[in-house]
Design an enzyme around this catalytic site. Structure first.
Site, PDB file in Angstrom:
ATOM      1  N   ASP A 130      42.318  -9.655  72.234  1.00 16.09           N
ATOM      2  CA  ASP A 130      43.716  -9.935  72.559  1.00 16.09           C
ATOM      3  C   ASP A 130      44.437  -8.864  73.370  1.00 16.09           C
ATOM      4  OD1 ASP A 130      43.026 -11.993  70.922  1.00 16.09           O
ATOM      5  OD2 ASP A 130      44.622 -11.707  69.466  1.00 16.09           O
ATOM      6  N   SER A 477      49.540 -14.725  65.287  1.00 16.05           N
ATOM      7  CA  SER A 477      48.296 -14.907  66.009  1.00 16.05           C
ATOM      8  C   SER A 477      48.377 -16.206  66.793  1.00 16.05           C
ATOM      9  CB  SER A 477      47.129 -14.966  65.030  1.00 16.05           C
ATOM     10  OG  SER A 477      45.978 -15.486  65.651  1.00 16.05           O
TER      11      SER A 477
END
Length: 563
Positions: A130, A477
């Site tokens: 990420d 998330s």
């Protein structure tokens, strides 16, 4: 392609490698295998985040080797460097997750420092998990030297009980276990099956959302992002990136030529139409500030409102990144946006061609179900919205894909920190109608703005996600789903109104009105903020790197960058 008129392909490295006074520097480089001929060529950095702590970046060294092959074949001399990575998924739900967003800054810092100090003429950054993706692009933006970003690719799905699964199902399995829906043995079997190799998380979670966004932005080559990590074609894509960066260098093309306001709007539209992670707002704001392009949080609202949700991707949909690749990849998504009149087709990409040209070359698999036609959108508007109100005067982000609710009013269940909220969920203390409030998790308060996936997944796993809402000054998330609001700004420790909320206060989330409010007067909110004291931390210490970040970091509404 010949060099741009007047552009010196050794525009930076001459200062490092040429002249009698540079004999010692050349001697050092000869010692690790560079010849005089090598040093006479342009020097190109190849930066990546290979690490053995996760699958997401595990293929980066292999890809770097192929990028270097391409650079050499095209007349350059590659120099490889490594930076760090923090796995959001592995650290999720622990104090270690505070390092995640901090790592974005450190990744950008470390690449910038090496590339600056060693006078690279150009740069290829390779990313995977990420924060490595925006961190790599932030470095390119800061340096503004010829370069591009290559995403390492998605993991393939696992298989459990005859169904394809991703890590999302494992997180939700924890809640299912607490609710008695599965056994410990089944959860163990699921965890062993869900992550079957190298690559980033398979759904349209943060990694794949950012990879798509940066291909739409034009800083990653068209068609490169969705090639899976373990697909043999990824190696050829990497080699082509090495050749391409030499073309970029000869053209004298800079990141600032590509990363423009229209390009940011293209990236935002791609994220909105794919139902992607709300983290895209945070990361695009950060890149915009690095490159000097004015971009405000409310602009994401306007783009999402005019962009239909077309991609049937997890966590809200059915399919994963490997399915999108087979369907036609990012170019197919961009072609839909071009058809809708949403894409700025004349925006330049790192290839030297426009994004519209690449979109028109998309090859759609016959009968593919992943990307809907414009005539049959999943929803008429995109996957997120920006809210304001007396709880978020500087803005916040609500995820709208994966559920149908647009409004929720209920009593606040207040938790200072993620762990307390998780314990309440697993103890079945959250009831229908509740609004779970998690504060003290912002960029400075966390510090590090942790993601709340463990909590949101447990709520889904217990089967109460349709009746519960969640708000936080932390993040979510990309794998999170449900009616949830994150990035609330200002955060609690910086005097944000979320600090004023008490158990039982009535909170209303109204996506249609773009409001997040608590039923309190402005005067009462001010009094409560004045008396709020963050609870002491459970940990004995906060790492020095994270403490530095907490002192320097700005608002989530401005990208949470450290300055």
């Amino acid at each position: 392609m010949s060099a741009a008129v007047g552009f010196d392909v050794k525009h930076r490295s001459r200062a490092l490698t040429e002249g009698v006074e540079r004999a010692a520097a050349r001697s050092y480089l000869h010692g690790v295998g560079y010849s005089a001929e090598d040093l006479a060529k342009p020097i190109v950095g190849v930066a990546h985040s290979w690490i053995e702590t996760m699958p997401c970046n595990f293929n980066n060294r292999v890809l770097a080797a192929k990028v270097k092959e391409g650079i050499r074949a095209a007349g350059g001399t590659p120099m490889e460097l490594n930076t760090i990575a923090i796995s959001d998924g592995i650290t999720m739900g622990t104090a270690g997750m505070r390092a995640s967003l901090v790592s974005r800054e450190l990744i950008a810092d470390s690449i910038e420092l090496v590339a600056s100090a060693h006078h690279f003429d150009a740069l290829v950054t390779i990313s995977g998990c990420d924060k490595t993706i925006p961190g790599a692009v932030m470095a390119l933006a800061r340096l503004n030297i010829p370069g591009l970003m290559l995403y390492g690719g998605s993991i393939r799905p696992g298989h459990f009980k005859g169904e394809e699964v991703t890590i999302q199902q494992v997180f939700e399995g924890v809640g299912e276990l607490a609710a008695g829906k599965i056994t410990e043995e089944e959860l163990h079997e699921l965890e062993e099956a869900a992550s079957p190799g190298a690559g980033a998380c398979g759904g349209q979670f943060t990694a794949n959302t950012m990879a798509m966004a940066f291909e739409a932005l034009g800083i990653s080559p068209a068609g490169s992002a969705m090639v899976p990590a373990e697909d043999g074609r990824k190696l050829e894509v990497a080699r082509q990136c090495g050749e391409l960066v030499m073309d970029v260098l000869r053209r004298g093309a800079l990141p600032s030529d590509v990363i423009t306001k229209p390009a940011f709007e293209n990236a935002s539209a791609a994220a909105a139409t794919s139902g992607g992670s709300t983290n895209v707002v945070l990361h695009l704001l950060a890149v915009a500030r690095e490159i000097g392009v004015p971009l405000e949080i409310d602009e994401f609202e306007a783009i999402s409102e005019r962009t239909p949700l077309l991609c049937d991707l997890q966590p809200g949909g059915r399919y994963v990144a490997t399915d999108l690749y087979e369907a036609g990849g990012v170019p197919l998504v961009l072609d839909r946006l071009l058809e809708a009149g949403i894409l700025h087709g004349d925006a330049l990409t790192v290839t030297g061609r426009t994004i519209g040209e690449h979109a028109r070359e998309a090859e759609e698999a016959p009968g593919q179900p992943v990307v809907r036609p414009l005539s049959k959108p999943i929803k008429a508007t995109g996957g997120f919205a920006i809210l304001r109100g007396n709880l978020a005067p500087d803005g916040c982000v609500v995820k709208l894909s994966g559920h149908e609710r647009r409004k929720h009013t209920g009593p606040a269940r207040v938790f200072d920190g993620e762990e307390a909220a998780m314990a309440a969920v697993l103890a079945h203390e959250i009831g229908a109608g509740d609004v779970v409030v998690i504060r003290g998790e912002g960029p400075a308060g966390g510090p590090g703005m942790r993601e709340m996936l463990a909590v949101t997944a447990a709520i889904v796993g217990e089967g109460i996600s349709e009746d519960v809402a969640l708000i936080t000054d932390g993040r979510f998330s990309g794998a999170s789903r449900g009616f949830m609001v994150g990035h609330i700004a200002p955060e609690s420790v910086r005097g944000g109104p979320i600090a004023a909320v008490r158990e039982g206060d009535e909170i209303t989330i109204d996506a249609d009105a773009r409001r997040l409010d608590v039923a309190l007067s402005d005067e009462e909110i001010a009094v409560r903020i004045g008396s709020y004291e963050p609870p002491p931390r459970a940990e004995d210490r906060v790492e020095v790197a994270i403490a530095k970040y907490a002192k320097l970091v700005g608002s989530a509404a401005e990208g949470a960058i450290a300055r």
